[in-house]
Design a protein around this motif. Structure first.
Motif, PDB file in Angstrom:
ATOM      1  N   LYS A  73       8.394  22.360 -14.238  1.00  0.00           N
ATOM      2  CA  LYS A  73       9.820  22.627 -14.108  1.00  0.00           C
ATOM      3  C   LYS A  73      10.377  21.835 -12.926  1.00  0.00           C
ATOM      4  CE  LYS A  73       8.915  27.122 -14.025  1.00  0.00           C
ATOM      5  NZ  LYS A  73       7.517  27.067 -14.358  1.00  0.00           N
ATOM      6  N   GLN A  74      11.513  21.193 -13.157  1.00  0.00           N
ATOM      7  CA  GLN A  74      12.244  20.456 -12.119  1.00  0.00           C
ATOM      8  C   GLN A  74      11.416  19.343 -11.467  1.00  0.00           C
ATOM      9  OE1 GLN A  74      15.499  20.671 -11.535  1.00  0.00           O
ATOM     10  NE2 GLN A  74      15.553  22.099 -13.239  1.00  0.00           N
ATOM     11  N   TRP A  75      10.619  18.652 -12.260  1.00  0.00           N
ATOM     12  CA  TRP A  75       9.867  17.522 -11.738  1.00  0.00           C
ATOM     13  C   TRP A  75      10.765  16.292 -11.836  1.00  0.00           C
ATOM     14  CZ3 TRP A  75       7.843  12.885 -13.690  1.00  0.00           C
ATOM     15  CH2 TRP A  75       6.935  12.244 -12.844  1.00  0.00           C
ATOM     16  N   LYS A  76      11.030  15.656 -10.697  1.00  0.00           N
ATOM     17  CA  LYS A  76      11.930  14.497 -10.619  1.00  0.00           C
ATOM     18  C   LYS A  76      13.263  14.796 -11.308  1.00  0.00           C
ATOM     19  CE  LYS A  76       8.462  11.027  -9.941  1.00  0.00           C
ATOM     20  NZ  LYS A  76       8.643   9.955  -9.021  1.00  0.00           N
ATOM     21  N   TYR A  77      13.739  16.026 -11.108  1.00  0.00           N
ATOM     22  CA  TYR A  77      15.020  16.522 -11.626  1.00  0.00           C
ATOM     23  C   TYR A  77      15.015  16.805 -13.121  1.00  0.00           C
ATOM     24  CZ  TYR A  77      16.657  15.118  -7.043  1.00  0.00           C
ATOM     25  OH  TYR A  77      16.803  14.969  -5.698  1.00  0.00           O
ATOM     26  N   TRP A  81       9.363  19.589 -18.427  1.00  0.00           N
ATOM     27  CA  TRP A  81       8.484  18.589 -19.040  1.00  0.00           C
ATOM     28  C   TRP A  81       7.310  19.376 -19.596  1.00  0.00           C
ATOM     29  CZ3 TRP A  81       7.761  13.049 -17.189  1.00  0.00           C
ATOM     30  CH2 TRP A  81       6.703  12.419 -17.839  1.00  0.00           C
ATOM     31  N   ALA A  82       6.959  19.111 -20.850  1.00  0.00           N
ATOM     32  CA  ALA A  82       5.803  19.782 -21.462  1.00  0.00           C
ATOM     33  C   ALA A  82       4.893  18.742 -22.100  1.00  0.00           C
ATOM     34  CB  ALA A  82       6.264  20.791 -22.509  1.00  0.00           C
ATOM     35  N   PHE A  94      -1.057  14.280 -29.359  1.00  0.00           N
ATOM     36  CA  PHE A  94      -0.505  14.579 -28.045  1.00  0.00           C
ATOM     37  C   PHE A  94       1.005  14.363 -28.086  1.00  0.00           C
ATOM     38  CE2 PHE A  94      -4.877  13.349 -27.441  1.00  0.00           C
ATOM     39  CZ  PHE A  94      -5.356  14.340 -26.588  1.00  0.00           C
ATOM     40  N   HIS A  95       1.733  15.308 -27.529  1.00  0.00           N
ATOM     41  CA  HIS A  95       3.190  15.251 -27.493  1.00  0.00           C
ATOM     42  C   HIS A  95       3.658  15.475 -26.066  1.00  0.00           C
ATOM     43  CE1 HIS A  95       3.700  15.616 -31.928  1.00  0.00           C
ATOM     44  NE2 HIS A  95       2.510  16.184 -31.818  1.00  0.00           N
ATOM     45  N   ALA A  96       4.608  14.677 -25.636  1.00  0.00           N
ATOM     46  CA  ALA A  96       5.274  14.876 -24.347  1.00  0.00           C
ATOM     47  C   ALA A  96       6.730  15.222 -24.666  1.00  0.00           C
ATOM     48  CB  ALA A  96       5.188  13.633 -23.481  1.00  0.00           C
ATOM     49  N   VAL A  97       7.220  16.279 -24.046  1.00  0.00           N
ATOM     50  CA  VAL A  97       8.562  16.768 -24.353  1.00  0.00           C
ATOM     51  C   VAL A  97       9.384  16.825 -23.070  1.00  0.00           C
ATOM     52  CG1 VAL A  97       9.905  18.635 -25.393  1.00  0.00           C
ATOM     53  CG2 VAL A  97       7.567  18.196 -26.195  1.00  0.00           C
ATOM     54  N   LEU A  98      10.514  16.144 -23.088  1.00  0.00           N
ATOM     55  CA  LEU A  98      11.490  16.213 -22.010  1.00  0.00           C
ATOM     56  C   LEU A  98      12.592  17.151 -22.482  1.00  0.00           C
ATOM     57  CD1 LEU A  98      13.249  13.180 -20.313  1.00  0.00           C
ATOM     58  CD2 LEU A  98      14.471  15.210 -21.006  1.00  0.00           C
ATOM     59  N   ILE A  99      12.855  18.203 -21.716  1.00  0.00           N
ATOM     60  CA  ILE A  99      13.927  19.132 -22.071  1.00  0.00           C
ATOM     61  C   ILE A  99      14.945  19.182 -20.938  1.00  0.00           C
ATOM     62  CG2 ILE A  99      14.560  21.520 -22.611  1.00  0.00           C
ATOM     63  CD1 ILE A  99      11.744  21.869 -23.808  1.00  0.00           C
ATOM     64  N   GLU A 100      16.161  18.844 -21.274  1.00  0.00           N
ATOM     65  CA  GLU A 100      17.291  19.037 -20.366  1.00  0.00           C
ATOM     66  C   GLU A 100      18.080  20.202 -20.940  1.00  0.00           C
ATOM     67  OE1 GLU A 100      20.105  18.794 -17.400  1.00  0.00           O
ATOM     68  OE2 GLU A 100      18.102  17.913 -17.487  1.00  0.00           O
ATOM     69  N   TYR A 134      12.749  13.955 -26.853  1.00  0.00           N
ATOM     70  CA  TYR A 134      13.835  14.105 -25.884  1.00  0.00           C
ATOM     71  C   TYR A 134      14.777  15.168 -26.429  1.00  0.00           C
ATOM     72  CZ  TYR A 134      11.890   9.459 -25.158  1.00  0.00           C
ATOM     73  OH  TYR A 134      11.031   8.414 -24.982  1.00  0.00           O
ATOM     74  N   ILE A 135      14.880  16.273 -25.709  1.00  0.00           N
ATOM     75  CA  ILE A 135      15.603  17.449 -26.206  1.00  0.00           C
ATOM     76  C   ILE A 135      16.678  17.852 -25.207  1.00  0.00           C
ATOM     77  CG2 ILE A 135      15.361  19.864 -26.921  1.00  0.00           C
ATOM     78  CD1 ILE A 135      13.661  17.982 -28.637  1.00  0.00           C
TER      79      ILE A 135
END
Length: 185
Positions: A73-77, A81-82, A94-100, A134-135
């Motif tokens: 949570k709140q890594w580099k704003y 990130w999951a 493998f999945h990387a998820v950016l959630i704003e 990117y979510i």
């Protein structure tokens, strides 16, 4: 008396750190989708899997196992990130998820593009073969056109929280999940 979630509605003005609450609940929800929780609270487990599946665009059938979920949570704003590891028919993904997430505030200073650039740089360096997602999640009942357009321009998939919760409203075995996902807020 109007039904409201005690987690999200209070007498505070504006956002009042609601985005931080959403970060925490999303992180917890994603981590509860791991296979090891399948028998502990099976209804909760299935709900969490459905939410994860919607976010990464995978139907969570019985042959799909979530083997690990790590969140920051709140890594580099970046709000959340999951990193998710899934096994399907013996094949690992493998999945990387950016959630704003946006509670009741707009985006600012080109943040979707900036966060995506940070995310992509780290993924390219440390996990280039990971599928990226990117979510943007908003707490509003309907996605504002301006926000939907910004998502489209930056390659994000927009969701309202209600889009992730389309259950029959059967309570899970978790008061926290029920209050956030199944009650009015």
């Amino acid at each position: 008396m109007e039904k409201v979630s005690l987690l999200m509605k209070d007498s505070s003005e504006g956002d009042s750190q609601k985005e931080t609450m959403i970060d925490f609940i999303l992180s917890w929800t994603l981590r509860r989708s791991i296979q090891q929780y399948s028998e502990e609270k099976p209804i909760l487990y299935q709900y969490c899997r459905k939410i994860l599946g919607k976010l990464i665009g995978i139907e969570m059938t019985d042959d799909v196992q979530v083997t690990s979920v790590e969140t920051w949570k709140q890594w580099k704003y970046i709000d959340l990130w999951a990193n998710i590891r899934i096994t399907c028919n013996g094949k690992e993904e493998f999945h990387a998820v950016l959630i704003e997430n946006k509670a009741y505030t707009p985006t600012h200073h080109n943040q979707l593009a900036r966060y995506k650039a940070i995310f992509d740089q780290v993924c390219e360096e440390y996990m280039p073969n990971t599928k990226r997602h990117y979510i943007l999640i908003t707490a509003l009942d309907e996605m504002p056109a301006m926000l939907a357009n910004e998502c489209k321009e930056n390659g994000y998939i927009p969701f309202c929280l209600g889009d992730l919760n389309d259950y029959e409203q059967q309570d899970s075995e978790s008061d926290l999940f029920n209050e956030f996902w199944l009650r009015y807020w």
